[in-house]
Design a protein around this motif. Structure first.
Motif, PDB file in Angstrom:
ATOM      1  N   ARG A 104       1.109  -0.441   0.164  1.00 14.83           N
ATOM      2  CA  ARG A 104      -0.365  -0.188   0.340  1.00 14.83           C
ATOM      3  C   ARG A 104       0.962   1.357   0.330  1.00 14.83           C
ATOM      4  NH1 ARG A 104      -3.875  -2.726   4.395  1.00 14.83           N
ATOM      5  NH2 ARG A 104      -5.234  -3.875   2.630  1.00 14.83           N
ATOM      6  N   TYR A 105       1.752   0.920   0.761  1.00 18.68           N
ATOM      7  CA  TYR A 105       2.941   2.535   0.508  1.00 18.68           C
ATOM      8  C   TYR A 105       3.104   2.783  -0.754  1.00 18.68           C
ATOM      9  CZ  TYR A 105       6.453   5.189   1.764  1.00 18.68           C
ATOM     10  OH  TYR A 105       7.832   6.294   1.413  1.00 18.68           O
ATOM     11  N   GLN A 106       4.190   1.569  -1.002  1.00 20.48           N
ATOM     12  CA  GLN A 106       4.549   1.713  -2.617  1.00 20.48           C
ATOM     13  C   GLN A 106       3.692   2.104  -3.914  1.00 20.48           C
ATOM     14  OE1 GLN A 106       7.113   1.800  -3.375  1.00 20.48           O
ATOM     15  NE2 GLN A 106       8.388   0.841  -1.818  1.00 20.48           N
ATOM     16  N   ARG A 107       2.747   1.657  -3.189  1.00 21.84           N
ATOM     17  CA  ARG A 107       1.432   2.427  -4.001  1.00 21.84           C
ATOM     18  C   ARG A 107       0.709   3.653  -4.020  1.00 21.84           C
ATOM     19  NH1 ARG A 107      -4.982  -0.227  -4.684  1.00 21.84           N
ATOM     20  NH2 ARG A 107      -5.599   0.850  -6.967  1.00 21.84           N
ATOM     21  N   ALA A 108       0.321   4.602  -2.554  1.00 23.85           N
ATOM     22  CA  ALA A 108       0.559   5.587  -2.918  1.00 23.85           C
ATOM     23  C   ALA A 108       2.076   6.150  -2.442  1.00 23.85           C
ATOM     24  CB  ALA A 108       0.240   5.560  -1.438  1.00 23.85           C
ATOM     25  N   LEU A 109       2.486   6.157  -2.790  1.00 24.77           N
ATOM     26  CA  LEU A 109       4.019   6.316  -3.120  1.00 24.77           C
ATOM     27  C   LEU A 109       3.779   6.834  -4.426  1.00 24.77           C
ATOM     28  CD1 LEU A 109       6.874   8.186  -2.443  1.00 24.77           C
ATOM     29  CD2 LEU A 109       8.066   5.584  -2.793  1.00 24.77           C
ATOM     30  N   ASN A 110       4.229   5.747  -5.636  1.00 29.99           N
ATOM     31  CA  ASN A 110       3.986   5.969  -6.805  1.00 29.99           C
ATOM     32  C   ASN A 110       2.586   6.864  -7.662  1.00 29.99           C
ATOM     33  OD1 ASN A 110       6.242   4.880  -7.575  1.00 29.99           O
ATOM     34  ND2 ASN A 110       4.818   2.236  -6.979  1.00 29.99           N
ATOM     35  N   MET A 111       1.742   6.454  -7.165  1.00 26.88           N
ATOM     36  CA  MET A 111       0.273   7.493  -7.107  1.00 26.88           C
ATOM     37  C   MET A 111       0.242   9.452  -6.508  1.00 26.88           C
ATOM     38  SD  MET A 111      -2.592   5.325  -6.079  1.00 26.88           S
ATOM     39  CE  MET A 111      -4.072   6.930  -6.411  1.00 26.88           C
ATOM     40  N   ALA A 112       1.051   9.015  -5.715  1.00 22.88           N
ATOM     41  CA  ALA A 112       1.600  10.978  -5.581  1.00 22.88           C
ATOM     42  C   ALA A 112       2.670  11.031  -7.026  1.00 22.88           C
ATOM     43  CB  ALA A 112       2.432  10.575  -4.091  1.00 22.88           C
ATOM     44  N   ARG A 113       3.842  10.149  -6.874  1.00 23.26           N
ATOM     45  CA  ARG A 113       4.710  10.646  -8.064  1.00 23.26           C
ATOM     46  C   ARG A 113       4.229  10.557  -9.546  1.00 23.26           C
ATOM     47  NH1 ARG A 113       9.729   6.210  -6.844  1.00 23.26           N
ATOM     48  NH2 ARG A 113      10.500   7.050  -5.017  1.00 23.26           N
ATOM     49  N   ILE A 132       2.474  14.236  -9.063  1.00 26.03           N
ATOM     50  CA  ILE A 132       3.226  15.449  -9.881  1.00 26.03           C
ATOM     51  C   ILE A 132       3.897  15.359 -10.937  1.00 26.03           C
ATOM     52  CG2 ILE A 132       5.597  16.047  -8.924  1.00 26.03           C
ATOM     53  CD1 ILE A 132       5.006  15.076  -6.365  1.00 26.03           C
ATOM     54  N   ALA A 133       3.636  14.420 -11.502  1.00 28.78           N
ATOM     55  CA  ALA A 133       4.138  14.636 -13.030  1.00 28.78           C
ATOM     56  C   ALA A 133       3.144  15.524 -13.806  1.00 28.78           C
ATOM     57  CB  ALA A 133       4.992  13.090 -13.819  1.00 28.78           C
ATOM     58  N   THR A 134       1.951  14.708 -13.233  1.00 25.37           N
ATOM     59  CA  THR A 134       0.683  15.060 -14.290  1.00 25.37           C
ATOM     60  C   THR A 134       1.210  16.943 -14.500  1.00 25.37           C
ATOM     61  OG1 THR A 134      -0.541  13.200 -14.076  1.00 25.37           O
ATOM     62  CG2 THR A 134      -1.881  14.754 -14.596  1.00 25.37           C
ATOM     63  N   GLN A 135       0.350  17.173 -12.370  1.00 27.24           N
ATOM     64  CA  GLN A 135       0.480  18.767 -12.721  1.00 27.24           C
ATOM     65  C   GLN A 135       1.940  19.081 -13.203  1.00 27.24           C
ATOM     66  OE1 GLN A 135       0.462  18.930  -8.320  1.00 27.24           O
ATOM     67  NE2 GLN A 135      -1.385  18.505  -8.361  1.00 27.24           N
ATOM     68  N   GLN A 136       3.162  18.603 -13.379  1.00 21.47           N
ATOM     69  CA  GLN A 136       3.890  19.555 -13.999  1.00 21.47           C
ATOM     70  C   GLN A 136       3.577  19.659 -15.640  1.00 21.47           C
ATOM     71  OE1 GLN A 136       7.927  17.176 -12.767  1.00 21.47           O
ATOM     72  NE2 GLN A 136       8.198  18.553 -11.302  1.00 21.47           N
ATOM     73  N   ILE A 137       3.486  18.309 -15.955  1.00 18.03           N
ATOM     74  CA  ILE A 137       3.105  18.741 -17.643  1.00 18.03           C
ATOM     75  C   ILE A 137       1.447  19.030 -17.718  1.00 18.03           C
ATOM     76  CG2 ILE A 137       1.481  17.095 -19.738  1.00 18.03           C
ATOM     77  CD1 ILE A 137       3.742  15.478 -18.541  1.00 18.03           C
TER      78      ILE A 137
END
Length: 99
Positions: free
Chosen positions: A24-33, A36-41
């Motif tokens: 769950r932690y890895q999934r949440a971390l990947n979703m946050a990344r 962030i990438a979507t917002q930057q784009i």
């Protein structure tokens, strides 16, 4: 061939996999990344559409490009543009072939 059983003090035979909390932690971390990438784009797209990307960071992108070119580069670019325009206009000025 011998199996690599130890790498930097980690025993592969002792590893049983991830538990649910780690997954769950890895999934949440990947979703946050990903967010962030979507917002930057999206921000980059807005800056491109508004034209503000050219004036960002105290010095415009166009100024940086122009300052990095020398007179030879300008000559080559002018020749390329001139030759392309000559080819385009030459195609329109040719008389039609008669059969």
């Amino acid at each position: 061939m011998e199996k690599l059983s130890q790498f930097n003090g980690f025993q592969y035979e002792d590893w049983k996999g991830y538990n649910l909390e780690q997954l769950r932690y890895q999934r949440a971390l990947n979703m946050a990344r990903r967010e962030i990438a979507t917002q930057q784009i999206n921000t980059l797209g807005k800056e491109l559409s508004n034209g503000t990307i050219l004036t960002a960071n105290h010095q415009s992108l166009l100024t940086k490009i122009i300052s990095s070119l020398n007179y030879l580069d300008y000559g080559v670019m002018a020749w390329n543009i001139f030759s392309r325009m000559r080819r385009i206009t030459g195609k329109f000025n040719k008389p039609a072939k008669q059969k």
